[in-house]
Design an enzyme around this catalytic site. Structure first.
Site, PDB file in Angstrom:
ATOM      1  N   THR A 126       0.816  -1.222   0.000  1.00  0.00           N
ATOM      2  CA  THR A 126       0.000   0.000   0.000  1.00  0.00           C
ATOM      3  C   THR A 126       0.849   1.270   0.000  1.00  0.00           C
ATOM      4  O   THR A 126       1.896   1.332   0.627  1.00  0.00           O
ATOM      5  CB  THR A 126      -0.902  -0.021   1.260  1.00  0.00           C
ATOM      6  OG1 THR A 126      -1.713  -1.187   1.187  1.00  0.00           O
ATOM      7  CG2 THR A 126      -1.787   1.200   1.360  1.00  0.00           C
ATOM      8  N   GLY A 131      -4.274   2.073  -2.690  1.00  0.00           N
ATOM      9  CA  GLY A 131      -4.807   1.157  -1.670  1.00  0.00           C
ATOM     10  C   GLY A 131      -5.491   0.007  -2.363  1.00  0.00           C
ATOM     11  O   GLY A 131      -4.869  -0.997  -2.703  1.00  0.00           O
ATOM     12  N   ASP A 240      -4.342 -13.972  -1.332  1.00  0.00           N
ATOM     13  CA  ASP A 240      -5.301 -15.086  -1.405  1.00  0.00           C
ATOM     14  C   ASP A 240      -5.103 -16.048  -0.234  1.00  0.00           C
ATOM     15  O   ASP A 240      -6.053 -16.647   0.264  1.00  0.00           O
ATOM     16  CB  ASP A 240      -5.092 -15.884  -2.704  1.00  0.00           C
ATOM     17  CG  ASP A 240      -5.765 -15.219  -3.904  1.00  0.00           C
ATOM     18  OD1 ASP A 240      -6.619 -14.335  -3.704  1.00  0.00           O
ATOM     19  OD2 ASP A 240      -5.426 -15.599  -5.047  1.00  0.00           O
ATOM     20  N   ARG A 268     -26.639 -10.344  34.596  1.00  0.00           N
ATOM     21  CA  ARG A 268     -27.250  -9.017  34.720  1.00  0.00           C
ATOM     22  C   ARG A 268     -28.739  -9.154  35.074  1.00  0.00           C
ATOM     23  O   ARG A 268     -29.527  -9.708  34.288  1.00  0.00           O
ATOM     24  CB  ARG A 268     -27.101  -8.273  33.397  1.00  0.00           C
ATOM     25  CG  ARG A 268     -27.781  -6.922  33.338  1.00  0.00           C
ATOM     26  CD  ARG A 268     -27.086  -5.909  34.212  1.00  0.00           C
ATOM     27  NE  ARG A 268     -27.624  -4.586  33.989  1.00  0.00           N
ATOM     28  CZ  ARG A 268     -27.378  -3.551  34.793  1.00  0.00           C
ATOM     29  NH1 ARG A 268     -26.610  -3.708  35.874  1.00  0.00           N
ATOM     30  NH2 ARG A 268     -27.891  -2.374  34.516  1.00  0.00           N
ATOM     31  N   ILE A 338     -26.059  -5.534  24.244  1.00  0.00           N
ATOM     32  CA  ILE A 338     -26.507  -6.413  25.333  1.00  0.00           C
ATOM     33  C   ILE A 338     -25.908  -5.948  26.665  1.00  0.00           C
ATOM     34  O   ILE A 338     -26.561  -5.995  27.706  1.00  0.00           O
ATOM     35  CB  ILE A 338     -26.164  -7.893  25.014  1.00  0.00           C
ATOM     36  CG1 ILE A 338     -27.076  -8.371  23.873  1.00  0.00           C
ATOM     37  CG2 ILE A 338     -26.303  -8.787  26.245  1.00  0.00           C
ATOM     38  CD1 ILE A 338     -26.751  -9.741  23.327  1.00  0.00           C
ATOM     39  N   GLU A 364      -5.994  -5.935   4.219  1.00  0.00           N
ATOM     40  CA  GLU A 364      -5.822  -7.057   3.280  1.00  0.00           C
ATOM     41  C   GLU A 364      -6.922  -7.072   2.214  1.00  0.00           C
ATOM     42  O   GLU A 364      -7.382  -8.124   1.781  1.00  0.00           O
ATOM     43  CB  GLU A 364      -5.682  -8.384   4.036  1.00  0.00           C
ATOM     44  CG  GLU A 364      -4.413  -8.355   4.887  1.00  0.00           C
ATOM     45  CD  GLU A 364      -3.800  -9.679   5.211  1.00  0.00           C
ATOM     46  OE1 GLU A 364      -4.086 -10.659   4.508  1.00  0.00           O
ATOM     47  OE2 GLU A 364      -3.019  -9.726   6.173  1.00  0.00           O
TER      48      GLU A 364
HETATM   49  N1  COS Z   1      -3.548 -14.702  -8.201  1.00  0.00           N
HETATM   50  C1  COS Z   1      -2.642 -14.681  -9.207  1.00  0.00           C
HETATM   51  N2  COS Z   1      -2.652 -13.738 -10.158  1.00  0.00           N
HETATM   52  C2  COS Z   1      -3.595 -12.779 -10.108  1.00  0.00           C
HETATM   53  C3  COS Z   1      -4.561 -12.732  -9.083  1.00  0.00           C
HETATM   54  C4  COS Z   1      -4.515 -13.755  -8.106  1.00  0.00           C
HETATM   55  N3  COS Z   1      -5.403 -13.803  -7.118  1.00  0.00           N
HETATM   56  N4  COS Z   1      -5.368 -11.685  -9.275  1.00  0.00           N
HETATM   57  C5  COS Z   1      -4.926 -11.080 -10.394  1.00  0.00           C
HETATM   58  N5  COS Z   1      -3.862 -11.738 -10.873  1.00  0.00           N
HETATM   59  C6  COS Z   1      -3.116 -11.440 -12.107  1.00  0.00           C
HETATM   60  C7  COS Z   1      -4.055 -11.430 -13.303  1.00  0.00           C
HETATM   61  O1  COS Z   1      -4.198 -12.738 -13.826  1.00  0.00           O
HETATM   62  C8  COS Z   1      -3.332 -10.519 -14.251  1.00  0.00           C
HETATM   63  O2  COS Z   1      -2.294 -11.253 -14.867  1.00  0.00           O
HETATM   64  P1  COS Z   1      -1.862 -11.008 -16.410  1.00  0.00           P
HETATM   65  O3  COS Z   1      -1.084  -9.733 -16.429  1.00  0.00           O
HETATM   66  O4  COS Z   1      -0.990 -12.204 -16.717  1.00  0.00           O
HETATM   67  O5  COS Z   1      -3.125 -10.953 -17.220  1.00  0.00           O
HETATM   68  C9  COS Z   1      -2.688  -9.485 -13.323  1.00  0.00           C
HETATM   69  O6  COS Z   1      -2.585 -10.126 -12.045  1.00  0.00           O
HETATM   70  C10 COS Z   1      -3.505  -8.225 -13.184  1.00  0.00           C
HETATM   71  O7  COS Z   1      -4.795  -8.598 -12.717  1.00  0.00           O
HETATM   72  P2  COS Z   1      -6.047  -7.610 -12.772  1.00  0.00           P
HETATM   73  O8  COS Z   1      -6.149  -7.034 -14.161  1.00  0.00           O
HETATM   74  O9  COS Z   1      -7.209  -8.337 -12.215  1.00  0.00           O
HETATM   75  O10 COS Z   1      -5.570  -6.411 -11.799  1.00  0.00           O
HETATM   76  P3  COS Z   1      -6.358  -5.168 -11.250  1.00  0.00           P
HETATM   77  O11 COS Z   1      -5.456  -4.000 -11.320  1.00  0.00           O
HETATM   78  O12 COS Z   1      -7.700  -5.072 -11.893  1.00  0.00           O
HETATM   79  O13 COS Z   1      -6.517  -5.489  -9.670  1.00  0.00           O
HETATM   80  C11 COS Z   1      -7.528  -6.350  -7.666  1.00  0.00           C
HETATM   81  C12 COS Z   1      -7.163  -6.558  -9.151  1.00  0.00           C
HETATM   82  C13 COS Z   1      -8.559  -5.230  -7.461  1.00  0.00           C
HETATM   83  C14 COS Z   1      -8.100  -7.674  -7.240  1.00  0.00           C
HETATM   84  C15 COS Z   1      -6.244  -5.997  -6.859  1.00  0.00           C
HETATM   85  O14 COS Z   1      -5.756  -4.710  -7.169  1.00  0.00           O
HETATM   86  C16 COS Z   1      -6.436  -6.075  -5.373  1.00  0.00           C
HETATM   87  O15 COS Z   1      -6.472  -7.169  -4.780  1.00  0.00           O
HETATM   88  N6  COS Z   1      -6.584  -4.917  -4.713  1.00  0.00           N
HETATM   89  C17 COS Z   1      -6.635  -4.867  -3.250  1.00  0.00           C
HETATM   90  C18 COS Z   1      -5.268  -4.780  -2.718  1.00  0.00           C
HETATM   91  C19 COS Z   1      -5.221  -5.093  -1.261  1.00  0.00           C
HETATM   92  O16 COS Z   1      -5.697  -6.115  -0.810  1.00  0.00           O
HETATM   93  N7  COS Z   1      -4.599  -4.195  -0.524  1.00  0.00           N
HETATM   94  C20 COS Z   1      -4.400  -4.383   0.866  1.00  0.00           C
HETATM   95  C21 COS Z   1      -2.941  -4.282   1.086  1.00  0.00           C
HETATM   96  S1  COS Z   1      -2.288  -5.486   2.112  1.00  0.00           S
HETATM   97  S2  COS Z   1      -2.761  -4.971   3.912  1.00  0.00           S
END
Ligand code: COS
Length: 382
Positions: A126, A131, A240, A268, A338, A364
Site C-alpha cells: 500500500t 490502496g 489469497d 445481569r 446487550i 488485506e
Molecule cells: N492470483 C494470481 N494472479 C492474479 C490474481 C490472483 N489472485 N489476481 C490477479 N492476478 C493477475 C491477473 O491474472 C493478471 O495477470 P496477467 O497480467 O498475466 O493478465 C494481473 O494479475 C492483473 O490482474 P487484474 O487485471 O485483475 O488487476 P487489477 O489491477 O484489476 O486489480 C484487484 C485486481 C482489485 C483484485 C487488486 O488490485 C487487489 O487485490 N486490490 C486490493 C489490494 C489489497 O488487498 N490491498 C491491501 C494491502 S495489504 S494490507
C-alpha cells in the site's frame, strides 16, 4: 462445532494455544490497547511456544503446520487480543512472498530467523495513493549493477519499522501496468531505508503501523523475488492465502464478544431476573452465535482447500474474509448493546472488540474488493 481435520499433534497444539491465550494473553489485552505499545512480551511468548513457526515448512525450521492449524491459532489468540493475533497473521503475510516467489538461497537466509520468531516480517504494498488499486503504486526500483535503487514510500504498513525483513513491491517498468511490478526483500538496515510517520489508530492499538520511506535505498539484486515483473502476482497470491487469517482474526474477535455477551446476560439482573430470560436478548444471542459459526465454516473450509492443494480458492478466501469481518462488526455491535451502558465503557472489553473488528473489514483488501474478487470469479467461471 465445525468438523476439522487436524492431526493429533496439531489438535494438541491448538489446545495449548487456547490455554496460553486464556491464561497469558487475555490478562494483557486491555493494557496493550490502553498503552498502544507493541507487545514485545507477546511476540516472545508466541516465538517461545513455536507459534510463530507454524506458517513455515519444516525444511526451513518451521513447524510445517497446516493452514487450518494456522487459522485456528489466529482465532484462539484473537478471541482475547486482536493485536496479539496480528503478530502471527503478519508474520505469515510478510513472509509468504519469500515462500511463494523466493529461491532456495533466499528462503535459507530469511525463513529460519522468521520461523524462530527472532525476526519479524512486514508486507509493503500500500501507498498513500494506492490502496484498493494496488497497481497504481509509484515506488520505483532501478537496476544499477548488482543493486536495485528504490525510491518512494509505503503507507499503513503493519510491523513497519519493527520488522527486520520487508517484502516490498515496486515498479521496475512503469510502462506495462501490473506486469511492471517486482517484489524485493528489504532489510531494515539497508542504506536509504527509513521509517516515517507512525499512525494513531482506532483499534489493534498495540500493533505498529508505519510509513516506510525509500530514498535511493540500495537493495542487492539477489533480493529480487522471482523475476522482474512477478511482483503483482506474488502479492495477489500472498493475499489469497492470508485473507483466511484475517477472517480467522475476525472470527476470534466475534467469538470473544459472544462469550462475553452470553455470560453477562446470565448475570445481569433487571426487572428481577437475568436479562438472558428475555426472548429479545435470546434472539440476539442466537443470531450472533449463528454468524460466528457460519464464519468459522467459511474460514476453516478455505484453509482446508489450501491444505488440499486446491488451486481455485481465491473466491472462497475472499468470501471467508468478507463474511467473517462483516459478521464480527455486527456481533461486537450487538454485544455492546446487550451490555448496555457497561458495553460502552472501557471497564468491559466489548468496545475494544468492536474497534478491533472494524479493521478486519478494511485491511488485506476492503470488503468491497473482496466482493469484486468474488463477482469477477463468478462471471468468469460460473
Ligand atoms: N492470483 C494470481 N494472479 C492474479 C490474481 C490472483 N489472485 N489476481 C490477479 N492476478 C493477475 C491477473 O491474472 C493478471 O495477470 P496477467 O497480467 O498475466 O493478465 C494481473 O494479475 C492483473 O490482474 P487484474 O487485471 O485483475 O488487476 P487489477 O489491477 O484489476 O486489480 C484487484 C485486481 C482489485 C483484485 C487488486 O488490485 C487487489 O487485490 N486490490 C486490493 C489490494 C489489497 O488487498 N490491498 C491491501 C494491502 S495489504 S494490507
Amino acid at each position: 462445532m465445525a468438523v476439522v481435520h487436524l492431526s493429533e499433534d496439531e489438535r494438541t497444539m491448538i489446545e495449548t494455544i487456547r490455554e496460553i491465550a486464556r491464561e497469558r494473553v487475555a490478562p494483557r489485552a486491555a493494557e496493550i490497547d490502553h498503552t498502544g505499545k507493541f507487545p514485545w512480551d507477546m511476540k516472545e511468548l508466541l516465538a517461545q511456544q513455536g507459534i510463530l513457526g507454524m506458517p513455515f515448512p519444516v525444511e526451513y525450521e518451521g513447524t510445517g503446520s497446516s493452514e487450518l492449524a494456522v487459522v485456528m491459532a489466529i482465532e484462539e489468540l484473537a478471541r482475547y487480543c486482536a493485536t496479539t493475533s496480528l503478530i502471527l497473521a503478519v508474520q505469515q503475510l510478510g513472509s509468504l512472498p519469500i515462500l511463494l516467489g523466493g529461491n532456495h538461497e533466499q528462503k535459507s537466509k530469511y525463513i529460519p530467523a522468521l520461523a524462530s520468531g527472532e525476526w519479524t516480517a512486514a508486507f509493503g504494498l500500500t501507498e498513500a495513493g494506492s490502496g484498493s488499486d494496488a497497481a497504481a503504486m509509484q515506488t520505483v526500483a532501478v537496476r544499477k549493477g548488482d543493486t536495485y535503487i528504490l525510491n518512494g514510500s509505503k503507507r499503513f504498513i503493519t510491523n513497519g519499522g519493527l520488522a527486520q525483513v520487508n517484502s516490498i513491491f515496486a515498479l521496475t517498468d512503469t510502462t506495462v501496468g501490473t506486469r511492471g511490478i517486482s517484489a524485493f526483500l528489504v532489510e531494515k538496515d539497508f542504506p536509504g531505508f527509513s521509517v516515517g510517520r507512525i499512525e494513531e489508530k482506532m483499534g489493534i492499538k498495540g500493533s505498529q503501523t508505519a510509513e516506510l520511506i525509500f530514498t535511493d535505498c540500495e537493495v542487492p539484486a539477489e533480493n529480487l523475488l522471482g523475476r522482474e515483473g512477478d511482483g503483482f502476482k506474488i502479492a495477489m497470491m500472498t493475499l489469497d492465502r492470508t485473507r483466511p487469517g484475517i477472517g480467522a482474526q475476525a472470527l476470534g474477535i466475534a467469538q470473544g464478544a459472544l462469550d462475553l455477551a452470553v455470560s453477562y446476560s446470565k448475570q445481569r439482573i433487571q426487572f428481577g431476573k437475568p436479562i438472558s430470560d428475555n426472548q429479545g436478548i435470546q434472539f440476539m444471542l442466537a443470531d450472533m452465535a449463528t454468524k460466528v459459526e457460519a464464519s468459522r465454516l467459511l474460514v476453516y473450509n478455505v484453509a482446508e482447500m489450501i491444505d488440499r492443494g486446491d488451486t481455485h480458492f481465491s473466491k472462497y478466501s475472499a468470501m471467508a474474509k468478507m463474511f467473517a469481518s462483516d459478521s464480527a462488526m455486527e456481533v461486537t455491535n450487538d454485544a455492546i448493546q446487550i451490555l448496555g451502558g457497561y458495553g460502552y465503557m472501557k471497564e468491559y472489553p466489548a468496545e475494544r472488540m468492536m474497534r478491533d473488528a472494524k479493521i478486519t473489514q478494511i485491511y488485506e483488501g476492503t470488503n468491497q474488493i473482496q466482493r469484486l474478487v468474488i463477482a469477477r470469479d463468478l462471471i468468469m467461471n460460473g
